[in-house]
Design an enzyme around this catalytic site. Structure first.
Site, PDB file in Angstrom:
ATOM      1  N   ASP A 501       0.826  -1.216   0.000  1.00  0.00           N
ATOM      2  CA  ASP A 501       0.000   0.000   0.000  1.00  0.00           C
ATOM      3  C   ASP A 501       0.855   1.258   0.000  1.00  0.00           C
ATOM      4  O   ASP A 501       0.577   2.222   0.722  1.00  0.00           O
ATOM      5  CB  ASP A 501      -0.967   0.014   1.186  1.00  0.00           C
ATOM      6  CG  ASP A 501      -2.138   0.973   0.965  1.00  0.00           C
ATOM      7  OD1 ASP A 501      -2.402   1.335  -0.207  1.00  0.00           O
ATOM      8  OD2 ASP A 501      -2.793   1.365   1.946  1.00  0.00           O
ATOM      9  N   LYS A 503       2.004   4.754  -1.069  1.00  0.00           N
ATOM     10  CA  LYS A 503       1.397   5.957  -1.641  1.00  0.00           C
ATOM     11  C   LYS A 503       1.779   7.123  -0.743  1.00  0.00           C
ATOM     12  O   LYS A 503       2.194   6.916   0.415  1.00  0.00           O
ATOM     13  CB  LYS A 503      -0.128   5.814  -1.725  1.00  0.00           C
ATOM     14  CG  LYS A 503      -0.817   5.511  -0.396  1.00  0.00           C
ATOM     15  CD  LYS A 503      -2.301   5.264  -0.595  1.00  0.00           C
ATOM     16  CE  LYS A 503      -2.969   4.826   0.707  1.00  0.00           C
ATOM     17  NZ  LYS A 503      -4.412   4.520   0.526  1.00  0.00           N
ATOM     18  N   ASN A 506       0.672   7.301   2.948  1.00  0.00           N
ATOM     19  CA  ASN A 506       1.262   6.399   3.936  1.00  0.00           C
ATOM     20  C   ASN A 506       2.737   6.678   4.183  1.00  0.00           C
ATOM     21  O   ASN A 506       3.452   5.827   4.722  1.00  0.00           O
ATOM     22  CB  ASN A 506       1.071   4.941   3.502  1.00  0.00           C
ATOM     23  CG  ASN A 506      -0.360   4.470   3.700  1.00  0.00           C
ATOM     24  OD1 ASN A 506      -1.124   5.066   4.463  1.00  0.00           O
ATOM     25  ND2 ASN A 506      -0.735   3.411   3.014  1.00  0.00           N
ATOM     26  N   ASP A 519       1.364   2.438   8.437  1.00  0.00           N
ATOM     27  CA  ASP A 519       0.173   1.658   8.078  1.00  0.00           C
ATOM     28  C   ASP A 519       0.528   0.343   7.384  1.00  0.00           C
ATOM     29  O   ASP A 519       0.618   0.253   6.157  1.00  0.00           O
ATOM     30  CB  ASP A 519      -0.775   2.474   7.189  1.00  0.00           C
ATOM     31  CG  ASP A 519      -2.162   1.835   7.107  1.00  0.00           C
ATOM     32  OD1 ASP A 519      -2.301   0.664   7.492  1.00  0.00           O
ATOM     33  OD2 ASP A 519      -3.101   2.513   6.663  1.00  0.00           O
ATOM     34  N   THR A 536      -4.262   0.562  -3.366  1.00  0.00           N
ATOM     35  CA  THR A 536      -4.987   1.766  -3.749  1.00  0.00           C
ATOM     36  C   THR A 536      -5.079   1.816  -5.268  1.00  0.00           C
ATOM     37  O   THR A 536      -4.074   1.593  -5.951  1.00  0.00           O
ATOM     38  CB  THR A 536      -4.258   3.009  -3.194  1.00  0.00           C
ATOM     39  OG1 THR A 536      -4.250   2.913  -1.762  1.00  0.00           O
ATOM     40  CG2 THR A 536      -4.944   4.288  -3.617  1.00  0.00           C
TER      41      THR A 536
END
Length: 684
Positions: A501, A503, A506, A519, A536
């Protein structure tokens, strides 16, 4: 916000000040309110334009949920479709009776769709068979906007209208859905709110398939195909040894993924005696006639191979190989093999070097602490998540103690969503990692309502916020922040953990401006391939979209997207409709902005390789190969690791309880229900 949106906002400010307010300045809250209003108007205008424009837009509305996906404030939410694939459980085919015409109708509707792009003939057969008839009466609702969905539909008979909520009422948009139309395919990927309402305008007959059935079929065939390919590869003999003796299971898996497929018809010459070649072949289906000096010497059939010496060096073909009938082969070029696994002769000689120990890969050894809730003074809310919130806390008895972040998750919400293992997995992964550029985990606690994680408090704010404010970063800035991610990957991937994840939302700065990955809710220890669709939408790798099974390679794809987004100001495959995003991702084409340097363009293209086995970072050298790319030439990795390098952005932080870089949230969480049936062991 992209560059175009930023320009609109700037123009909006100027117009308001000069024309409407005659030079009277606006305060910050007024500007924020007006910008939010402008953004909503822009979204509505774009959506309405799509709704009223052509069949393509009609399909986009019917199928998608783009603007309906909600996440944390001002950020993009991750999506998850849990896939409990167990290869030891026999595959059970689903089949519902239907006519030959109905099968043709369904096949014609799904074949052009990107979600079915990688399906084979047998796969298509099982998918078509699994569609079930649904009869809908005139005036009945098939889909309601905002509700969760898990079915994809094909219309056999009747007509349905599309409605979208606009200004508090339902507005009919697009053209009716009639025979042969399909809608709702985003539900085959993950659970997300429907973007429109679909209502029958007469009695209708529909064919429907649900997400679990679709993903089970695709996963079964992908897994079976990979198992077959690996079985073929293990038997390939070179220099007196088989590839099964020389390569690890992981290497064989990578090689299987890199195999290209090709077809020949009867009489086609695949290789010719005396010619040079650098490809080797495995027969997937069919027969090959092997000839020397124009005479047939043997026949090869399914699973057998030829041209294997090309993996060692440019091969002068010793025989001619001709297709005896319709023929399907798997092939690989020596160049691709060397890129992935290194020199074949070195592998045969046992000279392959061990994996390089990368800077920051080893545990840093920070001190762990243990608290009870009675030790902590709870402050303001820093963020809100799906199952609770994150709060600022400090130790009551020690005024000099640093502050911490307390992640409070409702046990009842976790149990109701069946995510007990998910939460414990996150806790275990955070406890294993200890790195300067990874959020530090200190301890866990529980009571009859919550599970608590005590975490490092990062007061600098999200990279997403700074990127939004700057519109785009210089290459120097992007290099710094991506280098921090790579340093963290050294440890994460060194422990075979896929983060999944990555991005800007984060990536959070500490008070000194150094970046940390936060996260780990989607992180997973990966042995071989895993099949859960998660991440995402802007950052999903092709293999996740196509449910081909994925591993650590998805993080290098996401790194390519991150570098691009930081430097361009928007992600490389941007679109309002998620299915359009996925179409762009699967196209294999990325448009490079003109202001990207040559080396930046090169690393971006190599990270955004559609084939995961050929993607930089997943090739020989792993993370180290990315760090050695020419775009990072001259970068001082040791200085970064030791925090002796100038940061691009120095956040404003006044003290260890200054939460001014966080959004404001109400502190009242309401009454949370007691949950005594789940009492996890947090000591492990």
């Amino acid at each position: 916000m992209g560059a175009g949106a930023s320009a609109d906002t700037a123009k909006f400010r100027e117009t308001l000040n000069q024309n409407f307010l005659q030079g009277k300045p606006l305060d910050a809250s007024d500007i924020t309110t007006l910008e939010d209003a402008l953004n909503e108007i822009r979204k509505l205008r774009t959506f309405a334009s799509k709704a009223l424009n052509s069949t393509h837009s009609n399909e986009a509305i019917a199928r998608g949920a783009g603007s309906m996906i909600k996440g944390k404030k001002n950020g993009r939410a991750a999506v998850v479709a849990k896939q409990n694939f167990d290869s030891s459980i026999p595959y059970e085919k689903k089949s519902f009776p239907k006519s030959a015409d109905a099968k043709k109708l369904i096949l014609a509707a799904i074949t052009p769709n990107i979600l079915f792009k990688a399906c084979s003939g047998d796969e298509f057969g099982d998918i078509v068979d699994a569609f079930e008839m649904v009869e809908v009466k005139d005036g009945a609702y098939v889909i309601n906007q905002g509700e969760q969905g898990e079915h994809f539909y094909v219309v056999e008979d009747g007509s349905l209208d599309i409605f979208v909520k606009m200004g508090g009422s339902d507005a009919k948009v697009g053209v009716p859905l009639v025979k042969g139309a399909a809608f709702g395919e985003l539900a085959l990927m993950y659970n997300t709110p429907r973007a429109a309402t679909i209502k029958a305008s007469m009695d209708c007959k529909l064919w429907a398939i649900d997400r679990n059935t679709f993903r089970s079929i695709v996963t079964h065939y992908k897994y079976a195909r990979m198992k077959m390919y690996m079985g073929f590869l293990k038997k390939v003999q070179i220099g007196g040894k088989t590839l099964g003796d020389v390569l690890s299971a992981t290497d064989l898996d990578h090689m299987a993924l890199a195999l290209d497929s090709d077809s020949f018809k009867a009489g086609d010459v695949i290789i010719r005696e005396g010619e040079k070649g650098d490809n080797f072949y495995i027969i997937e289906d069919g027969e090959v006639d092997v000839q020397k000096d124009g005479k047939s010497v043997t026949n090869l059939t399914t699973g057998q191979f030829f041209g294997e010496k090309a993996l060692l060096s440019e091969d002068v073909r010793q025989a001619t190989c001709i297709a005896k009938g319709a023929l399907k082969v798997l092939c690989m070029a020596r160049e691709d093999f060397v890129l992935m696994l290194g020199d074949m002769q070195d592998l045969l000689d046992g000279k392959s070097s061990k994996d390089e120990v990368l800077p920051g890969q080893e545990v840093q050894g920070s001190k762990k602490v243990q608290f009870s809730m009675s030790d902590l003074e709870v402050g303001r809310t820093l963020g809100i998540g799906a199952f609770g919130r994150v709060k600022l806390v400090k130790v009551k008895t020690d005024p000099e103690s640093p502050t911490f972040a307390l992640k409070c998750q409702s046990k009842r919400a976790i149990v109701e969503n069946g995510l007990q293992d998910h939460v414990m997995n996150e806790k275990n992964i955070m406890a294993e990692l200890d790195h300067p550029f990874i959020l530090k985990y200190f301890c866990s606690m529980k009571d009859d309502r919550y599970i608590y994680f005590v975490l490092e408090l990062l007061l600098g704010g999200e990279l997403f916020t700074f990127l939004r404010n700057e519109t785009q970063f210089s290459e120097t800035w992007s290099r710094f922040y991506s280098a921090s991610v790579l340093m963290a990957f050294c440890q994460i991937h060194g422990r075979k953990i896929a983060y999944r994840d990555l991005k800007p939302e984060n990536l959070v700065m500490d008070a000194d401006g150094f970046l940390k990955i936060v996260d780990f809710g989607l992180a997973k220890v990966v042995s071989g391939k895993t099949w859960t669709l998660c991440g995402t939408p802007d950052y999903l790798a092709p293999e996740i979209i196509l449910n081909e099974g994925h591993d650590l390679a998805v993080d290098y794809w996401a790194l390519g997207v991150l570098i691009y987004e930081m430097t361009a100001g928007m992600p490389p495959f941007y679109a309002d409709d998620p299915m359009e995003v996925y179409e762009k991702i699967l196209s294999g084409h990325v448009s490079i902005p003109s202001h990207f340097s040559k080396s930046l363009s090169d690393i971006t293209k190599k990270l955004l390789k559609t084939y995961q086995s050929k993607r930089l970072g997943n090739t020989k050298g792993g993370t180290g190969a990315v760090m050695k790319h020419k775009w990072y030439a001259g970068f001082d990795w040791d200085a970064l690791l030791n925090r002796k390098i100038d940061v691009p952005i120095k956040p404003r932080v006044n003290g260890n309880d200054d939460a001014s870089n966080f959004d404001h949230y109400a502190d009242d969480d309401g009454e949370v229900e007691v949950c005594n049936e789940w009492d996890p062991d947090l000591t492990a």
